[in-house]
Design an enzyme around this catalytic site. Structure first.
Site, PDB file in Angstrom:
ATOM      1  N   LYS A  11     -19.974  -8.011 -11.966  1.00 34.91           N
ATOM      2  CA  LYS A  11     -19.893  -7.361 -10.636  1.00 34.91           C
ATOM      3  C   LYS A  11     -20.929  -6.238 -10.513  1.00 34.91           C
ATOM      4  O   LYS A  11     -21.645  -6.136  -9.518  1.00 34.91           O
ATOM      5  CB  LYS A  11     -18.467  -6.817 -10.434  1.00 34.91           C
ATOM      6  CG  LYS A  11     -18.282  -5.998  -9.181  1.00 34.91           C
ATOM      7  CD  LYS A  11     -18.445  -6.816  -7.922  1.00 34.91           C
ATOM      8  CE  LYS A  11     -18.507  -5.908  -6.716  1.00 34.91           C
ATOM      9  NZ  LYS A  11     -18.771  -6.623  -5.479  1.00 34.91           N
ATOM     10  N   LEU A  17     -34.177  -8.845   1.618  1.00 36.16           N
ATOM     11  CA  LEU A  17     -35.572  -8.400   1.677  1.00 36.16           C
ATOM     12  C   LEU A  17     -35.863  -7.788   3.042  1.00 36.16           C
ATOM     13  O   LEU A  17     -36.964  -7.931   3.562  1.00 36.16           O
ATOM     14  CB  LEU A  17     -36.517  -9.580   1.399  1.00 36.16           C
ATOM     15  CG  LEU A  17     -36.656 -10.010  -0.061  1.00 36.16           C
ATOM     16  CD1 LEU A  17     -37.648 -11.157  -0.193  1.00 36.16           C
ATOM     17  CD2 LEU A  17     -37.085  -8.844  -0.959  1.00 36.16           C
ATOM     18  N   HIS A  18     -34.855  -7.153   3.652  1.00 37.55           N
ATOM     19  CA  HIS A  18     -35.075  -6.504   4.940  1.00 37.55           C
ATOM     20  C   HIS A  18     -35.275  -5.014   4.704  1.00 37.55           C
ATOM     21  O   HIS A  18     -34.347  -4.321   4.289  1.00 37.55           O
ATOM     22  CB  HIS A  18     -33.894  -6.740   5.877  1.00 37.55           C
ATOM     23  CG  HIS A  18     -33.659  -8.196   6.128  1.00 37.55           C
ATOM     24  ND1 HIS A  18     -34.510  -8.954   6.908  1.00 37.55           N
ATOM     25  CD2 HIS A  18     -32.733  -9.041   5.664  1.00 37.55           C
ATOM     26  CE1 HIS A  18     -34.100 -10.211   6.919  1.00 37.55           C
ATOM     27  NE2 HIS A  18     -33.016 -10.294   6.166  1.00 37.55           N
ATOM     28  N   CYS A  43     -19.985   0.269  -1.688  1.00 36.72           N
ATOM     29  CA  CYS A  43     -20.152  -0.339  -3.019  1.00 36.72           C
ATOM     30  C   CYS A  43     -21.456   0.024  -3.731  1.00 36.72           C
ATOM     31  O   CYS A  43     -21.419   0.575  -4.823  1.00 36.72           O
ATOM     32  CB  CYS A  43     -20.030  -1.858  -2.902  1.00 36.72           C
ATOM     33  SG  CYS A  43     -18.360  -2.366  -2.471  1.00 36.72           S
ATOM     34  N   LEU A  62     -17.037 -10.164  -1.706  1.00 33.97           N
ATOM     35  CA  LEU A  62     -17.134 -10.256  -0.240  1.00 33.97           C
ATOM     36  C   LEU A  62     -17.962  -9.104   0.330  1.00 33.97           C
ATOM     37  O   LEU A  62     -18.028  -8.022  -0.252  1.00 33.97           O
ATOM     38  CB  LEU A  62     -15.745 -10.296   0.397  1.00 33.97           C
ATOM     39  CG  LEU A  62     -14.775  -9.111   0.234  1.00 33.97           C
ATOM     40  CD1 LEU A  62     -15.126  -7.948   1.153  1.00 33.97           C
ATOM     41  CD2 LEU A  62     -13.355  -9.578   0.518  1.00 33.97           C
ATOM     42  N   ARG A  63     -18.573  -9.385   1.476  1.00 33.14           N
ATOM     43  CA  ARG A  63     -19.328  -8.346   2.193  1.00 33.14           C
ATOM     44  C   ARG A  63     -18.547  -7.929   3.412  1.00 33.14           C
ATOM     45  O   ARG A  63     -18.067  -8.793   4.159  1.00 33.14           O
ATOM     46  CB  ARG A  63     -20.674  -8.890   2.694  1.00 33.14           C
ATOM     47  CG  ARG A  63     -21.678  -9.246   1.647  1.00 33.14           C
ATOM     48  CD  ARG A  63     -22.756 -10.138   2.237  1.00 33.14           C
ATOM     49  NE  ARG A  63     -22.173 -11.355   2.813  1.00 33.14           N
ATOM     50  CZ  ARG A  63     -22.822 -12.201   3.612  1.00 33.14           C
ATOM     51  NH1 ARG A  63     -24.068 -11.961   3.960  1.00 33.14           N
ATOM     52  NH2 ARG A  63     -22.225 -13.284   4.068  1.00 33.14           N
ATOM     53  N   ASP A  94       0.856  -1.182   0.000  1.00 34.89           N
ATOM     54  CA  ASP A  94       0.000   0.000   0.000  1.00 34.89           C
ATOM     55  C   ASP A  94       0.892   1.231   0.000  1.00 34.89           C
ATOM     56  O   ASP A  94       1.964   1.221   0.582  1.00 34.89           O
ATOM     57  CB  ASP A  94      -0.949   0.023   1.204  1.00 34.89           C
ATOM     58  CG  ASP A  94      -2.211   0.815   0.915  1.00 34.89           C
ATOM     59  OD1 ASP A  94      -3.283   0.205   0.728  1.00 34.89           O
ATOM     60  OD2 ASP A  94      -2.113   2.068   0.848  1.00 34.89           O
TER      61      ASP A  94
END
Ligand code: NAD
Length: 438
Positions: free
Chosen positions: A207, A253-254, A263, A153-154, A30
């Protein structure tokens, strides 16, 4: 395999640590010296459950290292991943590819013959072609395959998602690159995630299409929730009633305050820009974005209504600031719209978040950040649950009821049952369900 991960943010750090855990030798690079210095001291630059332990173990076993020096890491690597940020460009919402192209130029200068260069960052269709021409122009005599391997990924469940993905999408027509990418992901073969090989442009689009679809699903149930409020139905039951249909599925569906995060907001906008330029507009996604923006702007009026039409001079306790639980990421969080709107309407805002307060402080002025939910609600006129952290699912409601000035709760995540809240003596409103009074 020897892997260089260029960009050590959420995606780069998690992917790099997981690849190392598979047994690969990974250098995470980085350009942010502070970030690398912190990692070298064993400190995590982000909050992600399980990441500190994963990083520490793989660093200790010398499969994972960190550096600010891109050239040596890239020179020695068989596979170089690009996982730098692709924020929305100011003004027009196009994906800002400055970091990607800068990284591509630096990589091109150092890369060795036969290396596979993989874009993990979310990039618009055609970016792989542009990276290819950057590399070809810089190094006409070296053979480098440019691959698209978008990441799904979440945050908050990133390690599990990376290690047990639903699918791995690999965009390349190059035989050697295909074999190398199969080898990179080979350690996952026991979990048998489908490796989906596609063309590079198709992989890039997958994506965006995935994120736009999920954003649409959330926005759909949010609009159904508004309809439920208008006609006296219960959105939780509607969501269950439709989600049990396998063609629909119960996830995403919440109903809630509208999507945010690093994102969905930028990727939906970038997709519609790509579509407009290609003269193939995606109207449904354009509508999703405007419905979601309007939803976030209307959040304050839900609180104002629950407080009897005004929050002037009232103390509002906001629980949860991050865009979702289990992350400290504040990017595009609904709280960033709600809190200033409440302040604008005259409210005094107190806030608590289990992990996000350090990130939130520079973004929210005039807020009193509290050490605990009870500190925030003590003497408050209203409590607003904005993020469904586990820590808020079993609050001591009797204690809160006793210490609040007026027991009004606005639950933007539907984590409590209306009848129980009424029984505890609260005026309680939530999303897509009838409000209740004690
Ligand atoms: N965060 C997520 O949940 C997620 C999920 C899937 C995909 N993505 C995509 O992955 C990409 C990265 O996202 P993120 O959230 O990890 O971003 P981030 O902002 O957390 O990290 C990006 C990192 O790249 C570094 N960087 C930039 N230019 C560099 C260079 N030339 N050399 C070395 N390092 C450089 C930055 O210093 C930063 O640390 C984005 O395209 C994003 O859309 C993110």
């Amino acid at each position: 395999m020897r892997i260089a991960m260029v960009g050590t943010g959420y995606v780069g750090l998690v992917s790099g640590a997981c690849f190392a855990d598979f047994g690969h030798e990974v250098v995470c690079v980085d350009k942010d010296h502070n970030k690398i210095a912190a990692l070298l001291r064993g400190e995590m630059p982000i909050f992600e459950p399980g990441l500190d332990e994963l990083v520490a173990r793989n660093a200790r076993e010398r499969r994972l290292s960190f550096s600010t020096e891109l050239a040596p890491a890239v020179r020695d690597a068989e596979v170089v991943f690009v996982a730098v940020g692709t924020p929305a460009r100011r003004g027009d919402g196009h994906s800002d590819l400055t970091f990607v192209f800068e990284a591509a130029r630096e990589i091109a200068a150092a890369v060795s013959h036969g290396t596979v260069l993989v874009t993990k960052s979310t990039v618009p269709v055609g970016t792989g072609d542009e990276i290819e021409s950057i590399v070809r122009n810089a190094r006409p005599n070296v053979q480098i395959a440019i691959v698209s391997n978008p990441e799904f990924l979440r945050e908050g469940a990133a390690i599990a998602d990376f290690k047990r993905p639903d699918r791995i999408v690999i965009g390349t027509d190059d035989k050697h690159a295909r074999a190398v990418m199969t080898e990179v992901y080979r350690p996952l073969y026991l979990n048998a995630p489908p490796l989906l090989f596609t063309g590079r442009r198709t992989a890039e689009l997958i994506k965006y299409a995935a994120n736009a679809f999920l954003a649409t699903k959330i926005t759909f149930i949010n609009e159904i929730a508004d309809l439920c409020e208008a006609i006296g139905a219960d959105v939780q039951e509607v969501a269950r009633g439709i989600g049990l249909d396998n063609r629909i599925g119960g996830k995403f569906l919440h109903a809630g305050p509208g999507f945010g995060g690093s994102c969905f907001p930028k990727d939906t906008v970038a997709l519609i820009r790509t579509a407009q330029e290609a003269d193939a507009p995606i109207n449904i996604v354009e509508t999703v974005i405007s419905v979601n923006d309007a939803r976030k702007k209307a959040l304050a009026s839900r609180v104002i209504d629950a407080c009897g039409g005004s929050v002037e001079g009232k103390i509002v306790a906001v629980l949860g600031l991050t865009f979702k639980p289990n992350t400290d990421d504040m990017r595009e969080a609904p709280s960033l719209v709600l809190v200033p709107a409440l302040q604008q309407a005259g409210a005094v805002v107190r806030a608590h978040d289990p992990q996000g307060m350090e990130q939130a402080k520079p973004l929210l002025s005039g807020v009193r950040f509290c050490d605990s939910p009870y500190d925030a609600t003590d003497g408050a006129d209203a409590l607003v649950i904005v993020t469904e952290w586990d820590a808020y699912r079993a609050l001591d409601l009797d204690r809160i009821h006793k210490t609040m000035k007026s027991p009004t709760v606005v639950d933007l995540r539907n984590i409590y049952r209306p009848e129980e809240m009424a029984a505890k003596g609260f005026s309680y409103s939530s999303i897509g369900r009838p409000p209740v009074r004690p």
